[in-house]
Design a protein around this motif. Sequence first.
Motif, mmCIF file in Angstrom:
data_model
loop_
_atom_site.group_PDB
_atom_site.id
_atom_site.type_symbol
_atom_site.label_atom_id
_atom_site.label_comp_id
_atom_site.label_asym_id
_atom_site.label_seq_id
_atom_site.Cartn_x
_atom_site.Cartn_y
_atom_site.Cartn_z
ATOM 1 N N TRP A 230 7.098 32.063 65.735
ATOM 2 C CA TRP A 230 6.143 33.059 65.482
ATOM 3 C C TRP A 230 6.678 33.755 64.389
ATOM 4 C CZ3 TRP A 230 4.833 37.667 68.811
ATOM 5 C CH2 TRP A 230 3.733 38.242 68.160
ATOM 6 N N PRO A 231 6.034 34.061 63.253
ATOM 7 C CA PRO A 231 6.418 34.426 62.141
ATOM 8 C C PRO A 231 6.690 36.103 62.382
ATOM 9 C CG PRO A 231 4.129 34.187 61.839
ATOM 10 C CD PRO A 231 4.543 33.390 62.987
ATOM 11 N N VAL A 232 6.157 36.776 63.326
ATOM 12 C CA VAL A 232 6.367 38.101 63.623
ATOM 13 C C VAL A 232 7.808 38.278 64.401
ATOM 14 C CG1 VAL A 232 5.689 40.023 64.966
ATOM 15 C CG2 VAL A 232 3.933 38.837 63.814
ATOM 16 N N ALA A 233 7.994 37.092 65.327
ATOM 17 C CA ALA A 233 9.282 37.033 66.126
ATOM 18 C C ALA A 233 10.162 36.830 65.151
ATOM 19 C CB ALA A 233 8.909 36.224 66.906
ATOM 20 N N ALA A 234 10.136 35.919 64.137
ATOM 21 C CA ALA A 234 11.219 35.739 63.345
ATOM 22 C C ALA A 234 11.411 36.969 62.294
ATOM 23 C CB ALA A 234 10.485 34.612 62.268
ATOM 24 N N GLY A 235 10.513 37.787 61.986
ATOM 25 C CA GLY A 235 10.815 38.996 61.109
ATOM 26 C C GLY A 235 11.469 40.101 62.202
ATOM 27 N N LEU A 236 11.362 40.092 63.420
ATOM 28 C CA LEU A 236 11.973 40.947 64.308
ATOM 29 C C LEU A 236 13.205 40.618 64.526
ATOM 30 C CD1 LEU A 236 12.022 43.448 66.137
ATOM 31 C CD2 LEU A 236 11.188 42.015 67.959
ATOM 32 N N ARG A 237 13.543 39.262 64.459
ATOM 33 C CA ARG A 237 14.787 38.836 64.623
ATOM 34 C C ARG A 237 15.615 38.956 63.215
ATOM 35 N NH1 ARG A 237 13.565 34.011 65.734
ATOM 36 N NH2 ARG A 237 13.896 33.009 63.593
ATOM 37 N N LEU A 238 15.095 38.985 62.328
ATOM 38 C CA LEU A 238 15.692 38.984 60.929
ATOM 39 C C LEU A 238 16.015 40.609 60.684
ATOM 40 C CD1 LEU A 238 16.838 38.214 58.183
ATOM 41 C CD2 LEU A 238 14.645 38.592 57.285
ATOM 42 N N SER A 239 14.992 41.411 61.292
ATOM 43 C CA SER A 239 15.395 42.910 61.320
ATOM 44 C C SER A 239 16.524 43.233 61.916
ATOM 45 C CB SER A 239 14.147 43.525 61.626
ATOM 46 O OG SER A 239 14.247 45.139 61.228
ATOM 47 N N LEU A 240 16.590 42.916 63.211
ATOM 48 C CA LEU A 240 17.833 42.902 64.001
ATOM 49 C C LEU A 240 19.169 42.577 63.401
ATOM 50 C CD1 LEU A 240 16.156 42.135 67.492
ATOM 51 C CD2 LEU A 240 17.022 44.474 66.640
ATOM 52 N N TRP B 48 9.516 45.770 60.488
ATOM 53 C CA TRP B 48 9.955 46.386 61.936
ATOM 54 C C TRP B 48 11.102 47.243 62.120
ATOM 55 C CZ3 TRP B 48 7.985 45.295 66.611
ATOM 56 C CH2 TRP B 48 7.347 44.332 66.835
ATOM 57 N N ALA B 49 11.667 47.768 61.010
ATOM 58 C CA ALA B 49 13.026 48.518 60.872
ATOM 59 C C ALA B 49 12.757 49.813 61.846
ATOM 60 C CB ALA B 49 13.177 49.039 59.437
ATOM 61 N N PRO B 50 11.685 50.697 61.736
ATOM 62 C CA PRO B 50 11.664 51.576 62.735
ATOM 63 C C PRO B 50 11.747 51.387 63.907
ATOM 64 C CG PRO B 50 10.039 52.046 61.039
ATOM 65 C CD PRO B 50 10.346 50.314 60.759
ATOM 66 N N ALA B 51 11.065 50.318 64.317
ATOM 67 C CA ALA B 51 11.361 50.011 66.127
ATOM 68 C C ALA B 51 12.821 49.535 66.158
ATOM 69 C CB ALA B 51 10.531 48.591 66.141
ATOM 70 N N VAL B 52 13.406 48.875 65.236
ATOM 71 C CA VAL B 52 14.944 48.763 65.400
ATOM 72 C C VAL B 52 15.597 50.195 65.603
ATOM 73 C CG1 VAL B 52 16.951 47.680 64.473
ATOM 74 C CG2 VAL B 52 14.760 46.446 64.416
#
Length: 266
Positions: free
Chosen positions: A6-16, A40-44
């Motif tokens: 899932w691209p959104v999950a991939a983005g979150l993983r990259l952000s983390l 996703w940076a603010p969520a991190v």
Amino acid sequence: MSGGGWPVAAGLRLSLTTLTVLPLPAGRVDRRTAALAMAWAPAVGLALGGVLAGVAWGLTELGLAPLPSAAVLVVLLALLTRGLHLDGLADTFDALGSYTAPDRALAIMKSPETGPLGVAAIAAVLLVDAAALSALVARHGWLLIAVGVAVGRLGITLCCARRIPAARPDGLGALVAGTVPASVCAAWALALIALGAVAGRGIEAAGPGWPAADWVRAGLAVLLGCALVLLLARQCVRRFGGVTGDVLGAGCELATAVALLALSAA
């Protein structure tokens, strides 16, 4: 899609992976995934701030005074982010203070050496962070700590907003510059203002309604942080032609310091 899934999950993983010490596999990275990571940076930031808030609560329960607790939080945040944002802050200020041609300034930014202006910038930011965190710990403003750290990561998202170009054709800046829609930045800003107001309400005297001071304080924290980051980005575009990965780190540190300072106001 990048690296499958899932691209959104991939983005979150990259952000983390990019913004914390978590050793997650980044997979194949393209601009779409990078854009999601920066969104996703603010969520991190909220997650990082939540860790700091929990540690602050625990130290307070153990009887540690607010100022030593704040010092622990400053060190912990640097460790959790590998000190990358502080390094970016120093490199950016060294380059901005060089008053040289853009190519030379970018070379200074890329250099592993840190000049006196960079050292001063780090010292100033850490002093502000420690003072503001000390005040928040003293007031038991646990959630406000998380909000302040999240506003700092909103600074990273803002540096990647549309119409802000990259200073170089390669590197992190080239990958993420201009990838985040303004609507995403605005949505995060409004969400953090609301969360800051709720957090402030939680530590104020009980009573009906929502005190205007909570909204004003939260609004100032977010808006001042965003304004400072946008001024930094504008100056970097003028001096270097755009932003780099170091500028993202500088924006994060400046926004964090300003937000924590505003949120610590009684």
